[in-house]
Design a protein around this motif. Structure first.
Motif, mmCIF file in Angstrom:
data_model
loop_
_atom_site.group_PDB
_atom_site.id
_atom_site.type_symbol
_atom_site.label_atom_id
_atom_site.label_comp_id
_atom_site.label_asym_id
_atom_site.label_seq_id
_atom_site.Cartn_x
_atom_site.Cartn_y
_atom_site.Cartn_z
ATOM 1 N N VAL A 22 0.847 -1.195 0.000
ATOM 2 C CA VAL A 22 0.000 0.000 0.000
ATOM 3 C C VAL A 22 0.879 1.240 0.000
ATOM 4 C CG1 VAL A 22 -1.644 1.338 1.358
ATOM 5 C CG2 VAL A 22 -1.978 -1.113 1.082
ATOM 6 N N ARG A 23 1.910 1.224 0.812
ATOM 7 C CA ARG A 23 2.828 2.358 0.855
ATOM 8 C C ARG A 23 3.651 2.471 -0.417
ATOM 9 N NH1 ARG A 23 5.738 0.909 5.783
ATOM 10 N NH2 ARG A 23 4.027 -0.156 6.735
ATOM 11 N N ALA A 24 3.930 1.350 -1.065
ATOM 12 C CA ALA A 24 4.750 1.361 -2.272
ATOM 13 C C ALA A 24 3.955 1.769 -3.513
ATOM 14 C CB ALA A 24 5.360 -0.021 -2.492
ATOM 15 N N GLY A 25 2.637 1.864 -3.410
ATOM 16 C CA GLY A 25 1.825 2.309 -4.534
ATOM 17 C C GLY A 25 1.501 1.223 -5.540
ATOM 18 N N THR A 26 1.574 -0.064 -5.160
ATOM 19 C CA THR A 26 1.255 -1.143 -6.078
ATOM 20 C C THR A 26 -0.127 -1.716 -5.798
ATOM 21 O OG1 THR A 26 2.389 -2.722 -4.668
ATOM 22 C CG2 THR A 26 3.660 -1.766 -6.492
ATOM 23 N N CYS A 27 -1.032 -0.877 -5.340
ATOM 24 C CA CYS A 27 -2.394 -1.282 -5.046
ATOM 25 C C CYS A 27 -3.362 -0.452 -5.888
ATOM 26 C CB CYS A 27 -2.720 -1.082 -3.568
ATOM 27 S SG CYS A 27 -1.663 -2.047 -2.465
ATOM 28 N N ALA A 28 -4.493 -1.070 -6.207
ATOM 29 C CA ALA A 28 -5.513 -0.389 -6.998
ATOM 30 C C ALA A 28 -6.842 -1.094 -6.761
ATOM 31 C CB ALA A 28 -5.137 -0.439 -8.477
ATOM 32 N N PRO A 29 -7.936 -0.521 -7.236
ATOM 33 C CA PRO A 29 -9.218 -1.232 -7.135
ATOM 34 C C PRO A 29 -9.108 -2.607 -7.799
ATOM 35 C CG PRO A 29 -9.591 1.039 -7.747
ATOM 36 C CD PRO A 29 -8.101 0.816 -7.799
ATOM 37 N N ARG A 30 -9.755 -3.595 -7.211
ATOM 38 C CA ARG A 30 -9.663 -4.983 -7.662
ATOM 39 C C ARG A 30 -9.914 -5.127 -9.165
ATOM 40 N NH1 ARG A 30 -9.599 -10.193 -6.612
ATOM 41 N NH2 ARG A 30 -11.080 -11.581 -7.615
ATOM 42 N N GLU A 31 -10.952 -4.474 -9.672
ATOM 43 C CA GLU A 31 -11.302 -4.605 -11.093
ATOM 44 C C GLU A 31 -10.137 -4.191 -11.996
ATOM 45 O OE1 GLU A 31 -13.257 -2.258 -9.097
ATOM 46 O OE2 GLU A 31 -14.198 -4.051 -8.274
ATOM 47 N N ASP A 32 -9.444 -3.122 -11.614
ATOM 48 C CA ASP A 32 -8.315 -2.633 -12.410
ATOM 49 C C ASP A 32 -7.157 -3.631 -12.418
ATOM 50 O OD1 ASP A 32 -9.858 -0.372 -12.747
ATOM 51 O OD2 ASP A 32 -8.695 0.855 -11.346
ATOM 52 N N VAL A 33 -6.868 -4.215 -11.256
ATOM 53 C CA VAL A 33 -5.762 -5.173 -11.155
ATOM 54 C C VAL A 33 -6.086 -6.432 -11.955
ATOM 55 C CG1 VAL A 33 -4.422 -6.635 -9.574
ATOM 56 C CG2 VAL A 33 -4.998 -4.283 -8.924
ATOM 57 N N MET A 34 -7.314 -6.950 -11.807
ATOM 58 C CA MET A 34 -7.696 -8.168 -12.527
ATOM 59 C C MET A 34 -7.651 -7.943 -14.041
ATOM 60 S SD MET A 34 -8.155 -10.169 -10.042
ATOM 61 C CE MET A 34 -7.091 -9.142 -9.045
ATOM 62 N N LYS A 35 -8.101 -6.792 -14.491
ATOM 63 C CA LYS A 35 -8.078 -6.476 -15.918
ATOM 64 C C LYS A 35 -6.645 -6.470 -16.443
ATOM 65 C CE LYS A 35 -9.629 -3.070 -19.279
ATOM 66 N NZ LYS A 35 -10.344 -1.819 -19.501
ATOM 67 N N THR A 73 -6.267 -8.997 -1.593
ATOM 68 C CA THR A 73 -7.362 -8.042 -1.663
ATOM 69 C C THR A 73 -7.848 -7.774 -0.247
ATOM 70 O OG1 THR A 73 -8.004 -8.817 -3.849
ATOM 71 C CG2 THR A 73 -9.638 -7.548 -2.619
ATOM 72 N N LEU A 74 -7.859 -6.517 0.127
ATOM 73 C CA LEU A 74 -8.276 -6.101 1.459
ATOM 74 C C LEU A 74 -9.798 -5.952 1.500
ATOM 75 C CD1 LEU A 74 -5.421 -3.489 1.928
ATOM 76 C CD2 LEU A 74 -5.487 -5.868 2.714
ATOM 77 N N PRO A 75 -10.404 -5.952 2.684
ATOM 78 C CA PRO A 75 -11.856 -5.865 2.783
ATOM 79 C C PRO A 75 -12.469 -4.637 2.098
ATOM 80 C CG PRO A 75 -10.946 -6.542 4.881
ATOM 81 C CD PRO A 75 -9.785 -6.163 3.995
ATOM 82 N N ASP A 76 -11.698 -3.578 1.901
ATOM 83 C CA ASP A 76 -12.246 -2.382 1.258
ATOM 84 C C ASP A 76 -12.228 -2.475 -0.269
ATOM 85 O OD1 ASP A 76 -9.561 -2.093 0.689
ATOM 86 O OD2 ASP A 76 -9.342 -0.139 1.664
ATOM 87 N N GLY A 77 -11.801 -3.635 -0.830
ATOM 88 C CA GLY A 77 -11.816 -3.839 -2.270
ATOM 89 C C GLY A 77 -10.542 -3.443 -2.978
ATOM 90 N N ILE A 78 -9.553 -3.002 -2.237
ATOM 91 C CA ILE A 78 -8.266 -2.648 -2.828
ATOM 92 C C ILE A 78 -7.414 -3.911 -2.932
ATOM 93 C CG2 ILE A 78 -6.131 -1.322 -2.520
ATOM 94 C CD1 ILE A 78 -8.537 0.364 -3.328
ATOM 95 N N THR A 79 -6.835 -4.126 -4.111
ATOM 96 C CA THR A 79 -5.987 -5.291 -4.353
ATOM 97 C C THR A 79 -4.541 -4.829 -4.481
ATOM 98 O OG1 THR A 79 -7.756 -6.502 -5.439
ATOM 99 C CG2 THR A 79 -5.507 -7.201 -5.934
ATOM 100 N N CYS A 80 -3.660 -5.529 -3.777
ATOM 101 C CA CYS A 80 -2.234 -5.196 -3.792
ATOM 102 C C CYS A 80 -1.448 -6.342 -4.422
ATOM 103 C CB CYS A 80 -1.727 -4.965 -2.371
ATOM 104 S SG CYS A 80 -2.580 -3.626 -1.519
#
Length: 99
Positions: A22-35, A73-80
């Motif tokens: 999360v601190r490194a900036g390699t997280c995004a909404p799940r849909e974006d990561v899966m795509k 994927t964290l409970p808030d829907g953010i995937t790292c």
């Protein structure tokens, strides 16, 4: 006892890695990561597990390119993105009995 300790250690390790990502900036909404994993790398989900505090760990891989990625994927829907690599190979083998 050893299995429980191992499971707890893995869960904690995944959560620590996710927090670092999360601190490194390699997280995004799940849909974006899966795509990106499917369209750019041709990876599909190969495994899934539940970690502590409602986090979901997934393994994605491509048979064509051999690339693989582990996400949390964290409970808030953010995937790292936790880690990725090459030379993925699916195996089916019996696990040794618990000692």
């Amino acid at each position: 006892m050893k299995k429980t300790l191992f499971t707890m250690t893995m869960g904690l390790g995944i959560m620590v890695l996710a927090a670092q990502q999360v601190r490194a900036g390699t997280c995004a909404p799940r849909e974006d990561v899966m795509k990106r994993l499917t369209e750019t790398y041709g990876e599909t989900r190969r495994g899934i597990g539940i970690a502590r505090q409602g986090a979901v760990m997934e393994v994605y891989a491509s048979d064509q390119t051999g690339s693989w990625t582990i996400t949390v994927t964290l409970p808030d829907g953010i995937t790292c993105l936790v880690v990725s690599g090459q030379a993925y190979e699916a195996t089916v083998e019996a696990l040794p009995p618990n000692i």
